[in-house]
Design a protein around this motif. Structure first.
Motif, PDB file in Angstrom:
ATOM      1  N   VAL A   1       0.842  -1.203   0.000  1.00  0.00           N
ATOM      2  CA  VAL A   1       0.000   0.000   0.000  1.00  0.00           C
ATOM      3  C   VAL A   1       0.870   1.243   0.000  1.00  0.00           C
ATOM      4  O   VAL A   1       0.380   2.354  -0.129  1.00  0.00           O
ATOM      5  N   LYS A   2       2.171   1.030   0.140  1.00  0.00           N
ATOM      6  CA  LYS A   2       3.076   2.180   0.208  1.00  0.00           C
ATOM      7  C   LYS A   2       3.579   2.596  -1.170  1.00  0.00           C
ATOM      8  O   LYS A   2       3.873   3.761  -1.403  1.00  0.00           O
ATOM      9  N   LYS A   3       3.700   1.598  -2.078  1.00  0.00           N
ATOM     10  CA  LYS A   3       4.290   1.922  -3.379  1.00  0.00           C
ATOM     11  C   LYS A   3       3.339   2.787  -4.203  1.00  0.00           C
ATOM     12  O   LYS A   3       2.137   2.544  -4.242  1.00  0.00           O
ATOM     13  N   ASP A   4       3.924   3.777  -4.926  1.00  0.00           N
ATOM     14  CA  ASP A   4       3.128   4.644  -5.799  1.00  0.00           C
ATOM     15  C   ASP A   4       2.459   3.860  -6.899  1.00  0.00           C
ATOM     16  O   ASP A   4       1.314   4.072  -7.240  1.00  0.00           O
ATOM     17  N   ASP A   5       3.264   2.982  -7.457  1.00  0.00           N
ATOM     18  CA  ASP A   5       2.799   2.348  -8.693  1.00  0.00           C
ATOM     19  C   ASP A   5       3.446   0.983  -8.832  1.00  0.00           C
ATOM     20  O   ASP A   5       4.599   0.780  -8.445  1.00  0.00           O
ATOM     21  N   PHE A   6       2.698   0.042  -9.329  1.00  0.00           N
ATOM     22  CA  PHE A   6       3.225  -1.237  -9.802  1.00  0.00           C
ATOM     23  C   PHE A   6       2.168  -1.826 -10.712  1.00  0.00           C
ATOM     24  O   PHE A   6       0.992  -1.391 -10.684  1.00  0.00           O
ATOM     25  N   ILE A   7       2.569  -2.803 -11.517  1.00  0.00           N
ATOM     26  CA  ILE A   7       1.614  -3.402 -12.462  1.00  0.00           C
ATOM     27  C   ILE A   7       0.474  -4.050 -11.671  1.00  0.00           C
ATOM     28  O   ILE A   7       0.718  -4.893 -10.810  1.00  0.00           O
ATOM     29  N   GLY A   8      -0.747  -3.653 -11.960  1.00  0.00           N
ATOM     30  CA  GLY A   8      -1.919  -4.244 -11.317  1.00  0.00           C
ATOM     31  C   GLY A   8      -2.404  -3.496 -10.096  1.00  0.00           C
ATOM     32  O   GLY A   8      -3.422  -3.875  -9.504  1.00  0.00           O
ATOM     33  N   ARG A   9      -1.704  -2.449  -9.704  1.00  0.00           N
ATOM     34  CA  ARG A   9      -2.028  -1.776  -8.450  1.00  0.00           C
ATOM     35  C   ARG A   9      -3.451  -1.210  -8.472  1.00  0.00           C
ATOM     36  O   ARG A   9      -4.235  -1.448  -7.542  1.00  0.00           O
ATOM     37  N   VAL A  10      -3.781  -0.475  -9.520  1.00  0.00           N
ATOM     38  CA  VAL A  10      -5.071   0.219  -9.543  1.00  0.00           C
ATOM     39  C   VAL A  10      -6.215  -0.778  -9.693  1.00  0.00           C
ATOM     40  O   VAL A  10      -7.183  -0.757  -8.921  1.00  0.00           O
ATOM     41  N   MET A  11      -6.078  -1.692 -10.631  1.00  0.00           N
ATOM     42  CA  MET A  11      -7.202  -2.590 -10.908  1.00  0.00           C
ATOM     43  C   MET A  11      -7.394  -3.621  -9.788  1.00  0.00           C
ATOM     44  O   MET A  11      -8.481  -4.151  -9.608  1.00  0.00           O
ATOM     45  N   ASN A  12      -6.329  -3.925  -9.046  1.00  0.00           N
ATOM     46  CA  ASN A  12      -6.458  -4.850  -7.920  1.00  0.00           C
ATOM     47  C   ASN A  12      -7.359  -4.287  -6.825  1.00  0.00           C
ATOM     48  O   ASN A  12      -7.901  -5.030  -6.000  1.00  0.00           O
ATOM     49  N   GLN A  13      -7.519  -2.961  -6.823  1.00  0.00           N
ATOM     50  CA  GLN A  13      -8.329  -2.333  -5.779  1.00  0.00           C
ATOM     51  C   GLN A  13      -9.789  -2.193  -6.176  1.00  0.00           C
ATOM     52  O   GLN A  13     -10.579  -1.557  -5.483  1.00  0.00           O
ATOM     53  N   ARG A  14     -10.152  -2.798  -7.311  1.00  0.00           N
ATOM     54  CA  ARG A  14     -11.551  -2.714  -7.727  1.00  0.00           C
ATOM     55  C   ARG A  14     -12.458  -3.329  -6.669  1.00  0.00           C
ATOM     56  O   ARG A  14     -12.102  -4.314  -6.025  1.00  0.00           O
ATOM     57  N   GLU A  15     -13.651  -2.791  -6.587  1.00  0.00           N
ATOM     58  CA  GLU A  15     -14.607  -3.211  -5.568  1.00  0.00           C
ATOM     59  C   GLU A  15     -14.860  -4.718  -5.612  1.00  0.00           C
ATOM     60  O   GLU A  15     -14.830  -5.404  -4.600  1.00  0.00           O
ATOM     61  N   GLY A  16     -15.058  -5.234  -6.842  1.00  0.00           N
ATOM     62  CA  GLY A  16     -15.398  -6.648  -6.974  1.00  0.00           C
ATOM     63  C   GLY A  16     -14.289  -7.568  -6.503  1.00  0.00           C
ATOM     64  O   GLY A  16     -14.547  -8.673  -6.032  1.00  0.00           O
ATOM     65  N   LEU A  17     -13.043  -7.127  -6.624  1.00  0.00           N
ATOM     66  CA  LEU A  17     -11.923  -7.978  -6.213  1.00  0.00           C
ATOM     67  C   LEU A  17     -11.688  -7.922  -4.700  1.00  0.00           C
ATOM     68  O   LEU A  17     -10.877  -8.674  -4.171  1.00  0.00           O
ATOM     69  N   LYS A  18     -12.367  -6.972  -4.018  1.00  0.00           N
ATOM     70  CA  LYS A  18     -12.201  -6.884  -2.559  1.00  0.00           C
ATOM     71  C   LYS A  18     -13.402  -7.471  -1.824  1.00  0.00           C
ATOM     72  O   LYS A  18     -13.476  -7.409  -0.608  1.00  0.00           O
ATOM     73  N   ASP A  19     -14.328  -8.055  -2.592  1.00  0.00           N
ATOM     74  CA  ASP A  19     -15.539  -8.632  -2.006  1.00  0.00           C
ATOM     75  C   ASP A  19     -15.159  -9.773  -1.054  1.00  0.00           C
ATOM     76  O   ASP A  19     -14.515 -10.736  -1.472  1.00  0.00           O
TER      77      ASP A  19
END
Lengths: 92, 991
Positions: free
Chosen positions: B874-892
């Motif tokens: 959660v500290k890194k600015d950016d890495f591959i998959g960072r943004v889409m991994n936080q999608r609502e459906g993936l945190k269900d």
């Protein structure tokens, strides 16, 4: 599909040496870009009849990633350049 | 039977007598003969039975378009069905058999179909065998397939070898007739790199059947001189017996060369290819493929003895074969009169010339009876032609006794190769044919294919075309022009199209090979299938192995005539490769049997084999899967022993197939930090770290360990399956996404032999060969660095990582040392009862430990699904998959998550893929709780265990569930548990 591709590093080579990733989509968005921008980048691709800009990988040669302008009707390739020389990947 | 061999024959070598059999009968011919010419010379007109009606059929053509004379040649592994007798060269000892007849070609039971002709029209099978549906597969189709059909493939493997090659040239000339030879000669003299290919065994095209004077010399002398000069030109490559079968993009042509197919078994060199598949890259191409003579559609036009006029001339002049004793000619164009003249010169009786044109002026001044304005309407003769019925222009019928009939309905340019890339041929009323498209880049059609008639005119046009093509390449050439001949070469062609004879009586065939008659095409039109593509499929016209070379244009003409439009309005069907059939052998090339695909073997393959390994194919790799010992009868006996030995003593396993990538550069750490979801920036030198690589959509792509070996030097391992994929992905990231980062990648998978040494006695074993201190303090869990071995004689890379869950190391040494290092470790571990273990034991131990592989990382799971959500930085600015991994459906929280699963009753077992249901629930999709991803028998626990992705995940430890196997129809009660079945506190790892 084109039979021969002129790799900027290796010259005219058979297409079997290459793998195709697909359309050069929108540049990779910034981490704080809007969700829509990210969804477009990850999922939306055009499938045009005519000119198409694509990523090709010279997997069986120099292993360079290339950007290729190809016509999907005539299969003519109008330009091949080393992808690293273009600012196609990431939004600056 | 009488011999029909006469004087002459430009391609024959009469000193070379060749014996062969036809349906078991002993016959003979000469060197230079085709099977067709040899059969005709022996008086065999009847050679096969037709596809549908089993009608007697003879030899129609003298070339590649032959629809009738398909024979099975050779036996056992060298048996070639559906071979065109007109293309097969005669060799000594050749065996040829007729097809599609039983009990034999002379008396064929299937001929009863001919009596049923009136009900067996187009679409008959579709209409008749519709009901009941279940009968189609079990009853109708097998019967129809047995009755209809072509030759049979052999069940024996083909002993011949095949190969594939590339060739490059300035000018490719396709077809070695007059136009093609002149083009090759012109370009060859100019110094261009020329390849000239011809499907025939003899160069010359129509010239081999020419009796006239060309450029002041007899035709055969002229031809010999031209070929002689071409052979002497070092920059000209002549490929006879080579069919160019396809046109591909960028001037690439597909061709097949019959290298040894024409040789007797005794002359075949085993290590030489039987056929060679060529891909030819040409800067410019001359298409000199000539034109195909069209049959005329009249009643009984398929009877043996009816032959194309040009073919008759070829047999006469090139092969010295008389077509019969008394011949008639039915032609609608001027060109075909060459056949009349040559028959007369050979002294063969011409019963009549029938020309539908009322006032032809063909310059024919011979003595044969000439019937203008007439047409042949019918023929007679049971197995060969006995007579023809001529309908005169006054409506009177006349029967004329003949034993051969030449027909010519005009010429269809062989445009196929000009149209393979999508261009359409263009109708010409002047030529009564479809002409090649003119605007195909890099391709120049010339000669008969472009509507030029006559040897001299074609030759000179070919020479000029080559000049023009070379000019485009910046080369200067002088056209190899020749002078006019003695008057035979009119160069003029007038034609009156006759698409079908209106007064035809009986079956008038359009497509000989598929038994399509003119009435079938009319039926298709009446039923609404009048579009050319629909009519083709409804009637099957043009769909046989000859692809309608002699029938398509006539079918188009019949459609046009009946619709009252021009054939140009009807248009052609689509031309696609292959021009003529290409054997599977040639297309497969060397990729068969063990060489079907490349084989990758580990540097430790020999070591594993010496230790009795059973190998399993994983992708291209052969991995050692278990090592059976005496007395072990079942693979699991060996696996259980190997597992228990690792858990109690020590084992050694080949892990060389894991992907290995060397990563260098000032930004290597920053790069790793962006491609892994967990932190890598601060990985110290001498340490390894487990990394999870995500895809940009937020799901897991691959996992592995990456070690920091020195500043700016990292060593990444990937899974075996994704070794190539990960490297490609990293290259994309480095070159496309972040070209500004200083990072360099190199695959080192094949450069290192890597082995895992696992078990409580692993350290004691390795300490005997490693010079450095590897005690727990000096070399703790996740240590990774170069070590000295064998008293400084070798340096290797040592990693303290564990997939089995035991105290374990992986040691990598340069590939060439792998074999002897593995032997040395075995020797060092002998006192600790070391034993090799394979991928099966490895799999059991990782399941026992709850470690995931691609069975779990299946493209649908996130780190959180596998209980590794906290690894995602959660500290890194950016890495591959960072943004889409936080999608609502993936945190269900209801997403299925990794758990262990075991049977409630230890005797029960379950299979991978079984679904998990709550007890009492119906077996319905909505009640599905998840599924088993991995399962095995645990020798440590003494019962089956598994990993599963189940809704609710770890919150459900202890729950009883149903493990349902829908395939086997079984279900057992299971208990959800912690996936770490063995050593959940990781005490062994850190020991």
């Amino acid at each position: 599909m084109s039979s021969l591709v002129k790799c900027p590093h290796c010259g005219l080579r058979p297409r079997e040496e290459f793998t195709i990733r697909g359309e050069v989509a929108t540049p990779r968005p910034a981490p704080d870009a809007a969700t829509d921008v990210w969804f477009d980048h990850v999922y939306l691709r055009d499938n045009p009849r005519g000119d198409h800009r694509e990523y090709w990988h010279h997997a069986g040669g120099c292993r360079g990633w290339l950007v290729l302008d190809r016509n999907t009707i005539t299969h003519d390739i109008s330009a091949v350049v080393d992808a690293s020389t273009l600012k196609t990947g990431t939004k600056s | 039977m009488t011999s029909f061999r006469i004087e002459g024959g430009t391609v024959l070598n009469r000193d070379d007598v060749r014996h062969f059999t036809f349906n078991g009968e002993k016959l003979s011919g000469f060197g230079g003969d085709t099977v067709a010419s040899a059969l005709l010379a022996n008086g065999r007109q009847l050679v096969g039975r037709s596809f549908k009606y089993h009608r007697p059929r003879g030899i129609l053509t003298a070339g590649a378009a032959e629809p009738n004379a398909l024979l099975t040649i050779g036996r056992d592994g060298r048996q070639d069905p559906n071979t065109r007798a007109t293309m097969a060269e005669l060799f000594d000892g050749l065996e040829a058999r007729s097809q599609n007849c039983w009990p034999n070609v002379d008396f064929d039971i299937g001929a009863v179909n001919g009596l049923l002709g009136p009900v067996l029209g187009a679409g008959f099978y579709y209409k008749t065998f519709m009901w009941p549906a279940a009968f189609w597969e079990k009853v109708y189709e097998p019967i129809i397939r047995k009755a209809a059909g072509l030759g049979r493939a052999s069940y024996d493997p083909d002993p011949g070898s095949y190969e594939k090659c590339w060739a490059h040239c300035d000018l490719l000339v396709i077809g070695a007739g007059a136009a093609g030879l002149a083009a090759a000669l012109t370009a060859g003299r100019a110094g261009a790199r020329v390849i000239i290919a011809d499907e025939g065994a003899h160069l010359g095209g129509g010239m081999i059947a020419e009796r006239s004077i060309i450029d002041g010399k007899p035709a055969d002398i002229f031809l010999g001189d031209v070929i002689g000069e071409l052979i002497r030109l070092p920059n000209v490559e002549i490929k006879s017996r080579t069919t160019i079968f396809a046109s591909y993009d960028d001037g690439v042509w597909g061709g097949v060369e019959r290298v040894q197919k024409h040789l007797p078994d005794s002359a075949i060199t085993p290590n030489r290819a039987m056929e060679r598949l060529w891909r030819i890259v040409a800067k410019q191409t001359i298409l000199a493929t000539g034109a195909e003579e069209r049959p005329i559609v009249f009643g009984g036009n398929d009877r043996p003895g009816v032959m194309m006029a040009g073919a008759m001339r070829t047999y006469l002049n090139a092969y010295g074969v008389a077509p019969g004793k008394r011949v008639a000619i039915f032609v609608n164009n001027d060109q075909a009169y060459d056949t009349v003249r040559d028959l007369e010169e050979c002294g063969i009786e011409i019963a009549a010339i029938i020309d539908p044109r009322t006032c032809p002026d063909v310059g024919y001044h011979g003595s044969a009876r000439y019937i203008a304005g007439a047409m042949v309407r019918d023929t007679a003769g049971r197995k060969g032609l006995k007579s023809i019925t001529v309908r005169h222009d006054d409506g009177r019928d006349e029967v004329i006794a003949v034993d051969a009939l030449a027909m010519s309905g005009g010429y269809s340019p062989i445009v196929h190769l000009a149209c393979h890339r999508g261009a359409k041929p263009v109708w010409s009323d002047d030529h009564a044919g479809f002409m090649p498209p003119q605007d195909v880049a890099g391709l120049t059609p010339v000669g008969a294919v472009s509507g030029i008639y006559g040897i001299v005119a074609c030759f000179n046009a070919g020479a000029q075309a080559a000049c023009d093509a070379l000019t485009g390449l910046g080369l200067t050439a002088q056209p190899a022009l020749i002078g006019a001949d003695m008057g035979r070469d009119a160069g003029l062609q007038r034609i009156m199209p006759v698409w079908s004879v209106p007064s035809a009586r009986g079956k008038a065939f359009v497509d000989f090979q598929n038994d399509v008659s003119v009435s079938d095409i009319k039926l298709a039109m009446r039923e609404g299938y009048d579009h050319v593509e629909l009519a083709k499929r409804y009637t099957t016209n043009g769909m046989a192995t000859d692809q309608g070379k002699t029938s398509n244009v006539n079918a188009i003409g019949i459609l046009a005539e009946n619709k009252g439009v021009s054939p140009g309005d009807i248009g052609t069907t689509t031309f696609r490769p292959f021009y003529t059939p290409v054997s599977f052998g040639a297309l497969v090339g060397a990729s068969k049997g063990f060489e079907f695909q490349p084989v990758r073997t580990s540097p430790l393959h020999g070591w594993a084999a010496r230790n009795g390994a059973k190998f399993v194919e994983t992708g291209l790799w052969y991995r050692s899967s278990w090592f059976p010992r005496d007395g072990e009868t079942f693979w699991r006996d060996s696996v259980n022993r190997e597992v228990l030995n690792v858990r109690t003593n020590v084992g050694i396993c080949d892990v060389s197939t894991l992907g290995k990538i060397e990563i260098f550069g000032a930004d290597a750490a920053a790069f790793l930090n962006r491609v892994y979801c967990n932190a890598f920036l601060k990985l110290p030198v001498g340490k390894a770290r487990y990394g999870l690589m995500l895809r940009e959509d937020g799901f897991i792509y691959d996992d592995g360990t990456t070690s920091c070996l020195a500043e700016n030097h990292y060593f990444m391992t990937t899974t075996t399956a994704l070794a190539a994929g990960v490297l490609t992905h990293l290259e994309f990231c480095a070159q496309v996404l972040w070209p500004e980062l200083d990072v360099r990648l190199a695959s080192a998978t094949d450069q290192w032999a890597q082995m895992a040494i696992a078990g409580p006695k692993a350290r004691a074993t390795l300490a005997k060969i490693i010079d450095d201190d590897i005690s727990n303090d000096a070399f703790p869990f996740l240590a990774a660095r170069e070590v000295s071995m064998f008293g400084g004689r070798l340096r290797g890379r040592l990693f303290r990582i564990s997939f089995s869950g035991e105290l374990a190391y992986e040691i990598a040494v340069p590939a060439g040392y792998g074999d002897s290092v593995a032997d040395a470790i075995m020797e060092a571990g002998q006192e600790f009862d070391i034993a090799p273990y394979g991928t099966e034991a490895l799999g059991v131990m990782r399941i026992e430990k709850g470690h995931v592989t691609h069975a779990e990382i299946n493209g649908t799971v996130t780190p959180a699904d596998l209980g590794m959500g906290r690894m995602v930085s959660v500290k890194k600015d950016d890495f591959i998959g960072r943004v889409m991994n936080q999608r609502e459906g993936l945190k269900d929280p209801a997403r299925p998550a990794l758990v262990g699963i075991k049977p409630k009753s230890p005797g029960d077992t379950f299979a991978t893929g079984a679904h998990v249901l709550n007890i009492g629930d119906d077996v319905r999709l909505e009640n599905d709780q998840g599924y088993v991803t991995s399962s095995c028998y645990s020798p440590n626990l003494g019962h089956a265990i598994g990993l599963a992705l189940v809704k609710g995940g770890p919150e459900r430890y202890g729950d009883e569930v149903v493990i349902w196997n829908g395939l086997a129809g079984t279900s057992v009660t299971g208990i959800i548990c912690n996936p770490a079945f063995v050593d959940p506190e990781n005490e062994k790892l850190h020991a």
